[in-house]
Design an enzyme around this catalytic site. Structure first.
Site, short mmCIF file in Angstrom:
data_model
loop_
_atom_site.label_atom_id
_atom_site.label_comp_id
_atom_site.label_asym_id
_atom_site.label_seq_id
_atom_site.Cartn_x
_atom_site.Cartn_y
_atom_site.Cartn_z
N GLY A 172 -33.48 -40.66 -79.71
CA GLY A 172 -33.08 -41.74 -80.47
C GLY A 172 -33.52 -42.89 -79.62
N ALA A 173 -34.07 -43.94 -80.13
CA ALA A 173 -35.09 -45.01 -79.51
C ALA A 173 -33.93 -45.63 -78.40
CB ALA A 173 -35.58 -45.83 -80.27
N ASP A 186 -38.04 -46.26 -84.41
CA ASP A 186 -38.65 -45.83 -83.13
C ASP A 186 -39.52 -47.19 -82.68
OD1 ASP A 186 -37.83 -43.08 -84.11
OD2 ASP A 186 -37.74 -43.20 -81.73
N GLN A 193 -32.42 -32.66 -86.55
CA GLN A 193 -31.62 -33.75 -86.02
C GLN A 193 -30.66 -34.14 -87.10
OE1 GLN A 193 -34.90 -33.78 -85.43
NE2 GLN A 193 -35.20 -34.83 -83.56
N LYS A 220 -38.72 -41.05 -87.54
CA LYS A 220 -39.22 -39.68 -87.41
C LYS A 220 -39.92 -39.15 -88.62
CE LYS A 220 -37.95 -37.23 -85.00
NZ LYS A 220 -38.83 -36.68 -84.17
N ARG A 245 -41.96 -39.96 -73.04
CA ARG A 245 -42.31 -39.90 -74.47
C ARG A 245 -42.89 -41.27 -75.05
NH1 ARG A 245 -37.51 -38.55 -78.55
NH2 ARG A 245 -39.16 -37.78 -79.68
O1 MRU Z 1 -37.33 -37.52 -81.98
P1 MRU Z 1 -36.05 -38.31 -81.96
O2 MRU Z 1 -34.81 -37.37 -82.49
O3 MRU Z 1 -36.03 -39.04 -80.75
O4 MRU Z 1 -36.23 -39.51 -83.34
C1 MRU Z 1 -35.21 -40.14 -83.46
C2 MRU Z 1 -35.46 -41.06 -84.69
O5 MRU Z 1 -36.49 -41.18 -85.33
C3 MRU Z 1 -34.39 -42.20 -84.95
O6 MRU Z 1 -34.46 -42.41 -86.35
C4 MRU Z 1 -34.72 -43.47 -84.26
O7 MRU Z 1 -35.20 -42.91 -82.98
C5 MRU Z 1 -33.70 -44.48 -84.27
S1 MRU Z 1 -32.33 -44.33 -83.46
C6 MRU Z 1 -31.14 -45.30 -83.63
#
Ligand code: MRU
Length: 367
Positions: free
Chosen positions: A61-62, A251, A210, A262, A103
C-alpha cells in the site's frame, strides 16, 4: 524475526506499523502476507529486512511503503551514530538508494525517501548522533502526517456516499495500506461512523488477493457489511443496481489526473462509466507526482509469474505457460469523477485543479 501478536485481542484494530524504542529501536510491521489467517508482527532491525518486507508485500500500500522506508533509513543510522560525518552520510545515502529499489510504482516511497535525504543533508556539519535523531524525528512526522491525512480523507469523502448505498472497492486501500485508517476505506469507515449503512463490495483482487485477504478482514473488524466478489463479477453486480459508487486508492497520480493503482482498477473504472456510477480515487497529496505530465510516464511494476501460476503454494496453470503479470494499471483521468484528498474533494479539469495540492498542508489548520 517474527512473533505472534499475542497481546493484541482479536477484535482490536490492526496497528499496521510502528517504531518502538529510541534511536536504537526497531520497526514493527504486521506481516500482511500472513493475513487473514494469522496476525503476526515482524520486527525489522536492518535495511535489508525493510527492503525485503516491501518487496515481498509484507508491508504494502503506497503510504505504508513510504512510512516504512522512512523508518528503514533510521535503521541505517544505528551502526554509524558514533562514526565520522562522511561515513555516516555515505551509509545513510546508500540505504536511501537501496530502499528506493524495492518497488517502482508507488511514488510515496520516493517522496518519503527524498524527505529523509533532505533532512540528512540539511543537518550536514552536525554530530552523527544528532543527525540520526533528526532522521528519526522526520520519520515520525511522516507517519503522523499520514495518519492525519487519512482521517481527513475519510471526512472529506464520507459526504459523497448516501445512506444505504452499495460501494465497491478494488485491492486494499485501508488501514493496512497506510499508517492507519486508509484512503478509500477511510471514506467507508467515516461514513459508517456517521451512521450511514453501507454495503461494501470488495473485489478479491487477483493475483495476490489483497481484497479478499485484507479489505474483507479490515471491514469485518470495523463492523462494516462487506461482501466479497471475484474480480470478474463486478460488471454483473453493477448491472443488478447494487453499486452506487466506486472508491479506490492510488499508487501514483500524474499531473493530469491519470492514476496508477492495483491491476484491475482500470477495468472497474470502465465498468463504472458504462453503468453511470461515479468512480472516485481517494489519495493523500503524497501520492501525486507533478513531475509526470500523464500516466504514460508512470513506471509499472512487473512481478514474478509464479504469483499467477502458483500463488499461495498451489499450481493452477500448466508448467511453462507464458505469464504477463503487471502489478498496476493506469486509469485515465476522464474516467475519474473526483479525487478525495486530505484537502477535500477535487473535481476536474484536473490540470487546473490538482496543482493546489502542492501547497503545504497542516493537519491542525484542517481541524
Ligand atoms: O501491490 P500493493 O498491494 O502494494 O498495491 C496496493 C494498491 O494498489 C493500493 O490500492 C494503493 O497502494 C493505495 S493504498 C492506500
Amino acid at each position: 524475526m517474527s512473533a505472534p501478536a499475542a497481546a493484541r485481542s482479536e477484535s482490536a484494530l490492526p496497528v499496521t506499523l510502528r517504531w518502538t524504542g529510541g534511536l536504537d529501536g526497531s520497526l514493527i510491521l504486521i506481516d500482511q502476507t500472513r493475513l487473514p489467517g494469522e496476525l503476526v508482527d515482524l520486527d525489522c532491525r536492518t535495511v535489508p529486512q525493510v527492503w525485503e518486507a516491501i518487496k515481498s508485500l509484507r508491508v504494502r500500500g503506497a503510504p505504508a511503503i513510504g512510512v516504512s522506508a522512512a523508518y528503514g533509513v533510521v535503521l541505517a543510522t544505528q551502526a554509524v551514530v558514533e562514526a565520522a560525518p562522511p561515513v555516516f552520510e555515505e551509509t545513510v545515502e546508500r540505504a536511501i538508494d537501496e530502499l528506493a529499489t524495492s518497488r517502482p510504482t508507488a511514488v510515496n516511497l520516493f517522496w518519503a525517501l527524498e524527505r529523509m535525504r533532505g533532512v540528512l543533508r540539511g543537518h550536514a556539519g552536525e554530530p552523527s548522533r544528532q543527525r540520526a535523531a533528526a532522521l528519526l524525528a522526520e520519520a515520525k512526522v511522516i507517519e503522523l502526517e499520514d495518519r492525519a491525512m487519512c482521517r481527513a480523507i475519510g471526512r472529506a469523502g464520507a459526504v459523497l456516499l448516501a445512506d444505504q448505498s452499495g460501494v465497491l472497492t478494488h485491492c486494499n486501500a485501508g488501514g493496512l495500506a497506510t499508517a492507519d485508517y486508509g484512503t478509500a476505506l477511510a471514506v467507508f469507515f467515516a461514513a459508517h461512523e456517521q451512521g450511514k449503512r453501507l454495503r461494501v463490495f470488495a473485489d478479491e483482487t487477483r493475483p495476490l488477493l489483497q481484497g479478499a485477504r485484507l479489505t474483507a478482514w479490515e471491514c469485518q473488524r470495523r463492523g462494516l457489511d462487506v461482501t466479497l466478489l471475484c474480480d470478474s463479477m463486478a460488471a454483473q453486480v453493477m448491472r443488478e443496481g447494487r453499486i452506487q459508487a466506486v472508491v479506490v486508492g492510488a499508487d501514483r497520480i500524474a499531473a493530469n489526473g491519470d492514476t496508477a493503482n492495483k491491476i484491475g482498477t482500470y477495468g472497474v473504472a470502465v465498468l463504472a462509466k458504462h453503468h453511470g456510477i461515479p468512480f472516485y480515487v481517494a489519495a493523500p497529496s503524497s501520492t501525486f507526482d507533478f513531475d509526470l505530465a500523464s500516466g504514460a510516464a508512470i513506471p509499472i511494476e512487473h512481478r514474478d509469474p509464479r504469483e499467477v501460476t502458483e500463488g499461495f503454494g498451489r499450481r493452477t496453470a500448466p508448467e511453462g505457460v507464458a505469464v504477463y503479470n503487471p502489478a498496476f494499471d493506469v486509469t485515465p483521468a476522464e474516467l475519474i469523477a473526483a479525487f478525495i484528498t486530505e484537502r477535500g474533494v477535487i473535481r476536474g479539469p484536473y490540470s487546473e485543479t490538482l496543482p493546489a495540492l502542492q501547497a503545504p498542508w497542516s493537519a491542525l489548520a484542517d481541524g
